[in-house]
Design a protein around this motif. Structure first.
Motif, mmCIF file in Angstrom:
data_model
loop_
_atom_site.group_PDB
_atom_site.id
_atom_site.type_symbol
_atom_site.label_atom_id
_atom_site.label_comp_id
_atom_site.label_asym_id
_atom_site.label_seq_id
_atom_site.Cartn_x
_atom_site.Cartn_y
_atom_site.Cartn_z
ATOM 1 N N VAL A 247 26.378 65.828 28.933
ATOM 2 C CA VAL A 247 26.423 65.056 30.181
ATOM 3 C C VAL A 247 25.130 65.232 30.971
ATOM 4 C CG1 VAL A 247 27.525 64.950 32.463
ATOM 5 C CG2 VAL A 247 28.928 64.986 30.392
ATOM 6 N N HIS A 248 24.700 66.463 31.128
ATOM 7 C CA HIS A 248 23.498 66.723 31.916
ATOM 8 C C HIS A 248 22.234 66.248 31.202
ATOM 9 C CE1 HIS A 248 25.302 68.725 35.326
ATOM 10 N NE2 HIS A 248 26.134 69.301 34.467
ATOM 11 N N ALA A 249 22.217 66.339 29.892
ATOM 12 C CA ALA A 249 21.061 65.855 29.130
ATOM 13 C C ALA A 249 20.884 64.352 29.317
ATOM 14 C CB ALA A 249 21.229 66.189 27.652
ATOM 15 N N VAL A 250 21.967 63.622 29.225
ATOM 16 C CA VAL A 250 21.900 62.163 29.381
ATOM 17 C C VAL A 250 21.515 61.794 30.811
ATOM 18 C CG1 VAL A 250 23.257 60.034 29.333
ATOM 19 C CG2 VAL A 250 23.444 61.680 27.461
ATOM 20 N N ARG A 251 22.024 62.523 31.777
ATOM 21 C CA ARG A 251 21.653 62.257 33.177
ATOM 22 C C ARG A 251 20.155 62.459 33.398
ATOM 23 N NH1 ARG A 251 26.404 65.410 36.446
ATOM 24 N NH2 ARG A 251 28.067 63.922 35.983
ATOM 25 N N LYS A 252 19.614 63.497 32.793
ATOM 26 C CA LYS A 252 18.200 63.814 33.016
ATOM 27 C C LYS A 252 17.264 62.933 32.197
ATOM 28 C CE LYS A 252 14.770 67.448 33.046
ATOM 29 N NZ LYS A 252 14.488 68.875 33.037
ATOM 30 N N PHE A 253 17.590 62.713 30.920
ATOM 31 C CA PHE A 253 16.656 62.055 30.014
ATOM 32 C C PHE A 253 17.037 60.633 29.626
ATOM 33 C CE2 PHE A 253 16.064 66.636 29.075
ATOM 34 C CZ PHE A 253 14.719 66.734 29.389
ATOM 35 N N LYS B 11 18.001 65.779 21.955
ATOM 36 C CA LYS B 11 16.814 66.407 21.367
ATOM 37 C C LYS B 11 15.888 66.942 22.455
ATOM 38 C CE LYS B 11 12.759 65.473 18.571
ATOM 39 N NZ LYS B 11 11.972 64.497 17.852
ATOM 40 N N LYS B 12 15.616 66.126 23.456
ATOM 41 C CA LYS B 12 14.714 66.539 24.529
ATOM 42 C C LYS B 12 15.278 67.722 25.302
ATOM 43 C CE LYS B 12 12.845 61.900 25.103
ATOM 44 N NZ LYS B 12 12.879 60.695 25.937
#
Length: 50
Positions: A18-24, A31-32
């Motif tokens: 969830v947080h990865a998609v929000r940020k990137f 991956k990022k």
């Protein structure tokens, strides 16, 4: 480039995702975020070992 398979708790993965998609954004977010997390962890470990 290397591929690895790991097992982590479902709840931890969902929160990370969830947080990865929000940020990137959606494309390439995992991956990022994983690269960033590993780099930050390595920095922390190296500082602790000094």
């Amino acid at each position: 480039m290397v591929r690895k398979t790991v097992e982590i708790p479902d709840e931890l993965w969902r929160e990370f995702e969830v947080h990865a998609v929000r940020k990137f954004g959606y494309y390439g977010a995992i991956k990022k975020a994983l690269e960033e997390a590993i780099r930050l962890w390595l920095e922390k470990v190296k500082k602790e070992q000094q």
